[in-house]
Design an enzyme around this catalytic site. Structure first.
Site, PDB file in Angstrom:
ATOM      1  N   LEU A  44       0.954  -1.395   0.058  1.00 24.69           N
ATOM      2  CA  LEU A  44       0.102  -0.155   0.071  1.00 24.69           C
ATOM      3  C   LEU A  44       0.832   1.229   0.071  1.00 24.69           C
ATOM      4  O   LEU A  44       1.819   1.231   0.654  1.00 24.69           O
ATOM      5  CB  LEU A  44      -0.877  -0.039   1.174  1.00 24.69           C
ATOM      6  N   ASP A  45       0.583   2.269  -0.885  1.00 19.86           N
ATOM      7  CA  ASP A  45       1.695   3.417  -1.012  1.00 19.86           C
ATOM      8  C   ASP A  45       1.720   4.120   0.257  1.00 19.86           C
ATOM      9  O   ASP A  45       0.900   4.252   1.181  1.00 19.86           O
ATOM     10  CB  ASP A  45       0.906   4.348  -2.137  1.00 19.86           C
ATOM     11  N   TYR A  46       2.725   4.710   0.372  1.00 24.91           N
ATOM     12  CA  TYR A  46       3.584   5.554   1.464  1.00 24.91           C
ATOM     13  C   TYR A  46       2.315   6.438   1.827  1.00 24.91           C
ATOM     14  O   TYR A  46       2.089   6.776   3.006  1.00 24.91           O
ATOM     15  CB  TYR A  46       4.575   5.984   1.014  1.00 24.91           C
TER      16      TYR A  46
END
Length: 215
Positions: A44-46
């Site tokens: 899951l993206d930063y």
């Protein structure tokens, strides 16, 4: 039998336990998850929030993360502008991106969900409204949801992943997680467990819930 952790990943936290960047390291899962042997099943993206699954079972990790299995993932996106029905229809049919057209998705307008405040908050402009959509996709391209909403003219301002397959955030708050058992082979899903509160970042283990993985 395998164990799985359902974690509500906070904003600006890496979906891994270490940061390869030597200077100004970013927050990682190690600040919340104190369970040796668990690794993220997917990412899951930063700058995205919400559901991240971790497991100590290699085949299960692969099964969840592999794009071949087309496991649906549901996102709540706050977008810039009052999104039109035409844009929703376009998202549903698929969007042309630089790396090719996306698969058809499930898209609908969403009333603003009752969410935790984000820190820092989403920028607010008096003259530009925002709206929320729910988008379910079966692909895992890099920053796909953000690219899809931008392609139809509504850039994403905030992005929360709510569901992966049959697992949902439930009542988990940022930094909280719960542990469940997964029975292999498949059988009907069990009810979700109670969350761990990680304000001290050293959660006490609770009795895991039992669950089976659906196809």
């Amino acid at each position: 039998m395998a164990d799985i952790i359902l974690f509500n990943k906070p904003f600006q936290v890496l979906s891994q336990f270490t940061d390869e960047r030597p200077k100004n390291p970013r927050a990682t899962l190690a600040e919340w998850i104190k369970k040796p042997g668990f690794y993220a099943a997917g990412r899951l993206d930063y700058d995205s929030e919400g559901l991240l699954l971790l497991t100590d079972h290699g085949p299960l990790q692969h099964r969840i993360a592999s794009p071949r299995n087309k496991m649906p993932k549901t996102y709540w996106a706050q977008v810039e502008g009052d999104i039109s029905d035409a844009a929703i229809d376009q998202l549903s049919r698929g969007v042309d991106l630089k790396d090719g057209p996306t698969r058809p998705a499930k898209a609908r307008k969403l009333d603003a969900p009752d969410l935790w405040p984000r820190n820092p908050p989403v920028r607010h402009r008096e003259t530009i409204p925002t709206s929320w959509i729910e988008l379910t996709i079966t692909e895992g391209r890099n920053r796909q949801v953000r690219r899809m909403t931008a392609a139809v003219g509504y850039p994403t301002l905030r992005l929360i992943r709510y569901r992966i397959g049959d697992w949902t955030l439930g009542t988990l708050k940022p930094g909280e997680f719960r542990i469940e058992h997964v029975h292999l082979p498949d059988a009907p899903m069990a009810s979700p467990g109670k969350p761990h509160r990680t304000g001290s970042r050293s959660p006490k283990a609770r009795r895991p819930q039992r669950r089976t993985l659906s196809k």
